[in-house]
Enzyme design. Structure first.
Site, PDB file in Angstrom:
ATOM      1  N   HIS A 187      12.809  46.284  42.722  1.00 11.44           N
ATOM      2  CA  HIS A 187      13.033  47.052  43.957  1.00 11.44           C
ATOM      3  C   HIS A 187      14.429  47.670  43.923  1.00 11.44           C
ATOM      4  O   HIS A 187      15.410  46.973  43.649  1.00 11.44           O
ATOM      5  CB  HIS A 187      12.980  46.132  45.181  1.00 11.44           C
ATOM      6  CG  HIS A 187      11.667  45.471  45.434  1.00 11.44           C
ATOM      7  ND1 HIS A 187      10.817  45.862  46.442  1.00 11.44           N
ATOM      8  CD2 HIS A 187      11.051  44.428  44.823  1.00 11.44           C
ATOM      9  CE1 HIS A 187       9.746  45.085  46.453  1.00 11.44           C
ATOM     10  NE2 HIS A 187       9.857  44.201  45.475  1.00 11.44           N
ATOM     11  N   HIS A 244       7.990  44.401  38.646  1.00  5.83           N
ATOM     12  CA  HIS A 244       8.626  45.529  39.322  1.00  5.83           C
ATOM     13  C   HIS A 244       9.989  45.132  39.855  1.00  5.83           C
ATOM     14  O   HIS A 244      10.217  43.983  40.222  1.00  5.83           O
ATOM     15  CB  HIS A 244       7.752  46.100  40.447  1.00  5.83           C
ATOM     16  CG  HIS A 244       7.314  45.085  41.460  1.00  5.83           C
ATOM     17  ND1 HIS A 244       6.271  44.226  41.248  1.00  5.83           N
ATOM     18  CD2 HIS A 244       7.786  44.797  42.697  1.00  5.83           C
ATOM     19  CE1 HIS A 244       6.116  43.451  42.315  1.00  5.83           C
ATOM     20  NE2 HIS A 244       7.032  43.769  43.194  1.00  5.83           N
TER      21      HIS A 244
HETATM   22  P1  AMP Z   1       6.731  42.053  45.798  1.00  7.86           P
HETATM   23  O1  AMP Z   1       5.533  41.781  44.893  1.00  7.86           O
HETATM   24  O2  AMP Z   1       6.889  41.032  46.871  1.00  7.86           O
HETATM   25  O3  AMP Z   1       7.985  42.283  45.022  1.00  7.86           O
HETATM   26  O4  AMP Z   1       6.466  43.372  46.600  1.00  7.86           O
HETATM   27  C1  AMP Z   1       5.468  44.298  46.329  1.00  7.86           C
HETATM   28  C2  AMP Z   1       5.916  45.607  46.927  1.00  7.86           C
HETATM   29  O5  AMP Z   1       4.931  46.576  46.614  1.00  7.86           O
HETATM   30  C3  AMP Z   1       6.063  45.584  48.455  1.00  7.86           C
HETATM   31  O6  AMP Z   1       7.362  46.032  48.793  1.00  7.86           O
HETATM   32  C4  AMP Z   1       4.991  46.551  48.935  1.00  7.86           C
HETATM   33  O7  AMP Z   1       5.390  47.275  50.064  1.00  7.86           O
HETATM   34  C5  AMP Z   1       4.781  47.428  47.725  1.00  7.86           C
HETATM   35  N1  AMP Z   1       3.473  48.042  47.590  1.00  7.86           N
HETATM   36  C6  AMP Z   1       2.272  47.455  47.746  1.00  7.86           C
HETATM   37  N2  AMP Z   1       1.277  48.326  47.485  1.00  7.86           N
HETATM   38  C7  AMP Z   1       1.872  49.496  47.155  1.00  7.86           C
HETATM   39  C8  AMP Z   1       1.387  50.791  46.773  1.00  7.86           C
HETATM   40  N3  AMP Z   1       0.088  51.064  46.686  1.00  7.86           N
HETATM   41  N4  AMP Z   1       2.295  51.763  46.508  1.00  7.86           N
HETATM   42  C9  AMP Z   1       3.622  51.505  46.593  1.00  7.86           C
HETATM   43  N5  AMP Z   1       4.139  50.308  46.938  1.00  7.86           N
HETATM   44  C10 AMP Z   1       3.276  49.321  47.215  1.00  7.86           C
END
Ligand code: AMP
Length: 138
Positions: free
Chosen positions: A105, A103
């Site tokens: 951001h 993903h």
């Molecule tokens: P990272 O893996 O560190 O890049 O971040 C994972 C991102 O996913 C974080 O910013 C979380 O806030 C976000 N996140 C986790 N669960 C969900 C969800 N169910 N829906 C949307 N965002 C999510």
């Protein structure tokens, strides 16, 4: 590197098993709002096909995500009247990754406004309103 885990949260979102606030989708990518936004308009772009992160992504997955991300970044900047965009990708736990489906951001930024601390649940009604504004700007 571990294999792709088909039970990660974003795989469940793609299968419709858990809800997400959708911003955009096309044949290859899906974009939805981060539920713990570090800035208003914080959203995530993912490929629809399995992939852990940057390190095992195909060129096609990366191209599709970056192309979608560019369009969404422009729309988010317009919708939020932002001054800039922070674009992030974390690979593996040591790189800061918490959800193991690739993903990117997208974080709209305003001059002089710092990012909020991570891990704070956002207000869902407010997040939905912002998602609608970004979608409308696309
Ligand atoms: P990272 O893996 O560190 O890049 O971040 C994972 C991102 O996913 C974080 O910013 C979380 O806030 C976000 N996140 C986790 N669960 C969900 C969800 N169910 N829906 C949307 N965002 C999510």
């Amino acid at each position: 590197m571990p294999d792709y885990d088909t039970d990660n949260i974003f795989a469940k979102i793609l299968r419709g098993e858990i809800p997400a606030i959708k911003v955009y989708e096309d044949d290859d990518t899906f974009c939805f709002m981060d539920i713990m936004p570090r800035a208003d308009g914080h959203c995530l772009v993912i490929p629809k096909t399995p992939c852990r992160n940057l390190l095992d992504a195909s060129d096609a997955q990366l191209a599709a995500c970056l192309s979608a991300a560019k369009r969404i970044a422009h729309a988010a900047k317009t919708a939020l009247n932002a001054d800039g965009i922070t674009f992030q990708q974390f690979s593996e736990a040591a790189g800061g990754q918490e959800v193991f489906h690739l993903h990117f951001h997208i974080l709209p930024r305003h001059e002089g406004v710092p990012l909020r601390a991570p891990g704070q649940m956002g207000d869902m009604d407010h997040i939905k309103q912002i998602a609608e504004k970004i979608s409308a700007a696309l």
